[in-house]
Design an enzyme around this catalytic site. Structure first.
Site, mmCIF file in Angstrom:
data_model
loop_
_atom_site.group_PDB
_atom_site.id
_atom_site.type_symbol
_atom_site.label_atom_id
_atom_site.label_comp_id
_atom_site.label_asym_id
_atom_site.label_seq_id
_atom_site.Cartn_x
_atom_site.Cartn_y
_atom_site.Cartn_z
ATOM 1 N N GLU A 207 2.693 -50.459 29.164
ATOM 2 C CA GLU A 207 2.600 -49.304 30.053
ATOM 3 C C GLU A 207 3.136 -48.057 29.391
ATOM 4 O O GLU A 207 4.081 -48.107 28.609
ATOM 5 C CB GLU A 207 3.464 -49.545 31.295
ATOM 6 C CG GLU A 207 2.942 -50.647 32.148
ATOM 7 C CD GLU A 207 3.800 -50.829 33.396
ATOM 8 O OE1 GLU A 207 3.687 -51.889 33.997
ATOM 9 O OE2 GLU A 207 4.571 -49.921 33.741
ATOM 10 N N CYS B 36 6.647 -41.165 28.562
ATOM 11 C CA CYS B 36 7.565 -42.299 28.508
ATOM 12 C C CYS B 36 6.860 -43.425 27.759
ATOM 13 O O CYS B 36 5.774 -43.851 28.154
ATOM 14 C CB CYS B 36 7.906 -42.719 29.936
ATOM 15 S SG CYS B 36 8.979 -44.162 30.004
ATOM 16 N N CYS C 238 14.854 -55.021 37.211
ATOM 17 C CA CYS C 238 13.776 -54.408 36.424
ATOM 18 C C CYS C 238 12.532 -55.291 36.416
ATOM 19 O O CYS C 238 12.617 -56.496 36.168
ATOM 20 C CB CYS C 238 14.276 -54.167 35.002
ATOM 21 S SG CYS C 238 13.012 -53.523 33.907
ATOM 22 N N GLY D 263 10.778 -52.627 27.468
ATOM 23 C CA GLY D 263 11.454 -53.105 26.264
ATOM 24 C C GLY D 263 12.785 -52.439 25.998
ATOM 25 O O GLY D 263 13.181 -51.485 26.673
ATOM 26 N N SER E 114 16.842 -44.695 25.468
ATOM 27 C CA SER E 114 17.732 -45.342 26.428
ATOM 28 C C SER E 114 17.963 -46.791 26.019
ATOM 29 O O SER E 114 17.022 -47.505 25.682
ATOM 30 C CB SER E 114 17.089 -45.285 27.819
ATOM 31 O OG SER E 114 17.874 -45.988 28.752
ATOM 32 N N SER F 113 22.108 -47.272 29.756
ATOM 33 C CA SER F 113 21.916 -47.830 31.099
ATOM 34 C C SER F 113 23.211 -48.505 31.518
ATOM 35 O O SER F 113 23.521 -49.604 31.057
ATOM 36 C CB SER F 113 20.783 -48.855 31.080
ATOM 37 O OG SER F 113 19.560 -48.185 30.935
ATOM 38 N N HIS G 228 24.735 -48.538 35.112
ATOM 39 C CA HIS G 228 24.379 -49.187 36.390
ATOM 40 C C HIS G 228 25.498 -49.911 37.134
ATOM 41 O O HIS G 228 25.289 -50.405 38.242
ATOM 42 C CB HIS G 228 23.210 -50.161 36.217
ATOM 43 C CG HIS G 228 21.999 -49.567 35.566
ATOM 44 N ND1 HIS G 228 21.649 -48.252 35.703
ATOM 45 C CD2 HIS G 228 21.047 -50.112 34.749
ATOM 46 C CE1 HIS G 228 20.543 -48.016 35.011
ATOM 47 N NE2 HIS G 228 20.161 -49.110 34.423
ATOM 48 N N ASN H 186 13.757 -47.635 42.283
ATOM 49 C CA ASN H 186 12.386 -47.895 42.672
ATOM 50 C C ASN H 186 12.308 -49.391 42.947
ATOM 51 O O ASN H 186 12.291 -50.186 41.995
ATOM 52 C CB ASN H 186 11.540 -47.509 41.455
ATOM 53 C CG ASN H 186 10.128 -47.203 41.809
ATOM 54 O OD1 ASN H 186 9.644 -47.589 42.865
ATOM 55 N ND2 ASN H 186 9.462 -46.524 40.905
ATOM 56 N N CYS I 116 9.439 -49.340 35.029
ATOM 57 C CA CYS I 116 8.729 -49.992 33.950
ATOM 58 C C CYS I 116 8.330 -51.407 34.341
ATOM 59 O O CYS I 116 9.066 -52.120 34.999
ATOM 60 C CB CYS I 116 9.563 -49.982 32.684
ATOM 61 S SG CYS I 116 11.186 -50.677 32.900
HETATM 62 N N1 SAH Z 1 15.939 -51.215 27.791
HETATM 63 C C1 SAH Z 1 16.266 -49.830 27.868
HETATM 64 C C2 SAH Z 1 15.101 -48.906 28.136
HETATM 65 C C3 SAH Z 1 14.095 -49.306 29.176
HETATM 66 S S1 SAH Z 1 14.493 -49.109 30.878
HETATM 67 C C4 SAH Z 1 17.384 -49.610 28.849
HETATM 68 O O1 SAH Z 1 17.810 -50.558 29.480
HETATM 69 O O2 SAH Z 1 17.881 -48.507 28.961
HETATM 70 C C5 SAH Z 1 14.657 -47.385 31.133
HETATM 71 C C6 SAH Z 1 15.488 -47.062 32.359
HETATM 72 O O3 SAH Z 1 14.771 -47.416 33.572
HETATM 73 C C7 SAH Z 1 16.790 -47.840 32.385
HETATM 74 O O4 SAH Z 1 17.860 -47.051 32.745
HETATM 75 C C8 SAH Z 1 16.470 -48.896 33.432
HETATM 76 O O5 SAH Z 1 17.640 -49.439 33.940
HETATM 77 C C9 SAH Z 1 15.650 -48.102 34.422
HETATM 78 N N2 SAH Z 1 14.945 -48.930 35.419
HETATM 79 C C10 SAH Z 1 14.565 -50.214 35.315
HETATM 80 N N3 SAH Z 1 14.000 -50.652 36.452
HETATM 81 C C11 SAH Z 1 14.013 -49.598 37.301
HETATM 82 C C12 SAH Z 1 13.581 -49.424 38.658
HETATM 83 N N4 SAH Z 1 13.014 -50.405 39.326
HETATM 84 N N5 SAH Z 1 13.743 -48.208 39.226
HETATM 85 C C13 SAH Z 1 14.309 -47.191 38.522
HETATM 86 N N6 SAH Z 1 14.731 -47.292 37.258
HETATM 87 C C14 SAH Z 1 14.596 -48.493 36.647
#
Ligand code: SAH
Length: 335
Positions: free
Chosen positions: A82, A96, A110, A155, A187, A210, A212, A286, A327
């Site tokens: 994607e 992105c 995720c 990824g 990220s 990330s 969280h 999301n 993603c």
């Molecule tokens: N693996 C890397 C980059 C990919 S994810 C990382 O973990 O940073 C990119 C960002 O999107 C991360 O901060 C991840 O936590 C966030 N993300 C993943 N699922 C999501 C969701 N359902 N809603 C919003 N952000 C999300």
């Protein structure tokens, strides 16, 4: 798109052909060699046969009218990834990109994590995502281009460091897309080896972590990779990165209802974030799995607590919500 034979095909040609061809592909964003009328006909045909420019992709129809548009690109081996074009009000366009097919980290919140890890992307496959959107913007004839890149798709970029950095350097090259390093952000879930490597690069790519969660216990619950890299180790590495580069670091914090969004969580986060050049980006969640999103008021209150305690904080405009841009959601729907 496969340009692996390009150099060998052009070997017998005069030097200026390289310049012509590079400009055509990386700056004029041609999608067929026939468009380069300055090349001899037989060369154009050879290139069409051996260096195909076509990118197999499907735009997510649900998104094509929105501010952010999502596409699924099919790679030569049939795997799909994607990529999202995020269109901002000021006509800035951010792409992105995915760095892997699937992801090994399996973060609980995720969508990408649910299909596991398939393979690393090659640098060309990362660049291809940007080329796809560059052609898309060109076709609209609005004189817009790709301005920013975020390595925040499917990824973990730092588990594919070499191809990630190769792609970033390629996109940065004035002879190709000429996208400034400061307009790129990567990220990571906290892979410290990657943070150390990035600190040693000459390129000034923005770093995002990330986070969280404001403690290791919760973080381990929602991000299995936190068992390998604890907060202490991540902050130590980030502090060294800041000492070395003098650059700001963004900590991403997903706002998940009743998981990590209480006042107590905010106050705990304050203790971690009160450092120069640390900043927090609150991300409206999301919903994809078992978690729910915090509501607006909760996010505002959380933000206020950080602000009142001197932490630099922004809320990410929720560009993804309208298009399932979290993603992995699109690939998930298609499979
Ligand atoms: N693996 C890397 C980059 C990919 S994810 C990382 O973990 O940073 C990119 C960002 O999107 C991360 O901060 C991840 O936590 C966030 N993300 C993943 N699922 C999501 C969701 N359902 N809603 C919003 N952000 C999300």
């Amino acid at each position: 798109m496969n340009l692996s034979k390009l150099s060998s095909l052009l070997q017998a040609e005069p030097k200026y052909r390289f310049v012509q061809v590079n400009k055509a592909v990386w700056q004029d964003f041609i999608s067929s060699w026939q468009e380069v009328s300055s090349l001899p006909k037989n060369l154009r045909e050879k290139l069409d046969a051996e260096c195909p420019l076509a990118i197999t992709a499907e735009i997510d129809k649900n998104t094509s009218k929105n501010k952010s548009v999502k596409a699924l690109i099919t790679l030569a081996d049939g795997e799909s990834i994607e990529t999202v074009l995020i269109r901002q009000k000021d006509k800035r366009n951010t792409v992105c990109v995915s760095s892997q097919v699937g992801c090994a980290l399996a973060c609980e919140f995720c969508a990408t994590g649910t299909f596991g890890f398939r393979r690393n992307l090659k640098a060309e496959e990362i660049v291809e995502q940007v080329i796809f959107w560059s052609r898309y913007l060109k076709a609209e004839k609005k004189n817009e281009k790709v301005d920013n890149i975020v390595f925040m798709g499917m990824g973990e970029p730092f588990l594919n460091y070499n191809e990630f950095i190769k792609a970033a350097k390629f996109l940065n090259n004035p002879e190709t897309l000429n996208i400034g390093a400061r307009r790129m952000s990567v990220s990571t879930a906290g892979i410290t080896e990657g943070i150390k490597k990035l600190a040693g690069e000459k390129m000034q790519i923005n770093l995002a972590i990330s986070l969280h969660a404001s403690n290791d216990n919760l973080r381990r619950d929602i991000m299995p990779i936190a068992q390998k890299y604890n907060l202490h180790e991540i902050f130590k590495t980030v502090d060294n990165y800041i000492t070395k580069t003098g650059r700001r670091v963004m900590f991403e914090y997903l706002m998940m209802k009743d998981v990590n969004d209480s006042d107590k969580d905010a106050l705990e986060l304050v203790k971690l974030m009160k450092k120069p050049l640390y900043m927090v980006n609150l991300i409206p969640y999301n919903p994809t799995g078992r978690f729910r999103a915090s509501n607006r008021e909760r996010i505002e209150k959380f933000k206020k607590i950080l602000e009142e305690n001197g932490v630099a904080v922004t809320v990410r405009l929720s560009f993804g919500a309208d298009i399932s841009a979290a993603c992995g959601q699109l690939r998930g729907r298609k499979k």
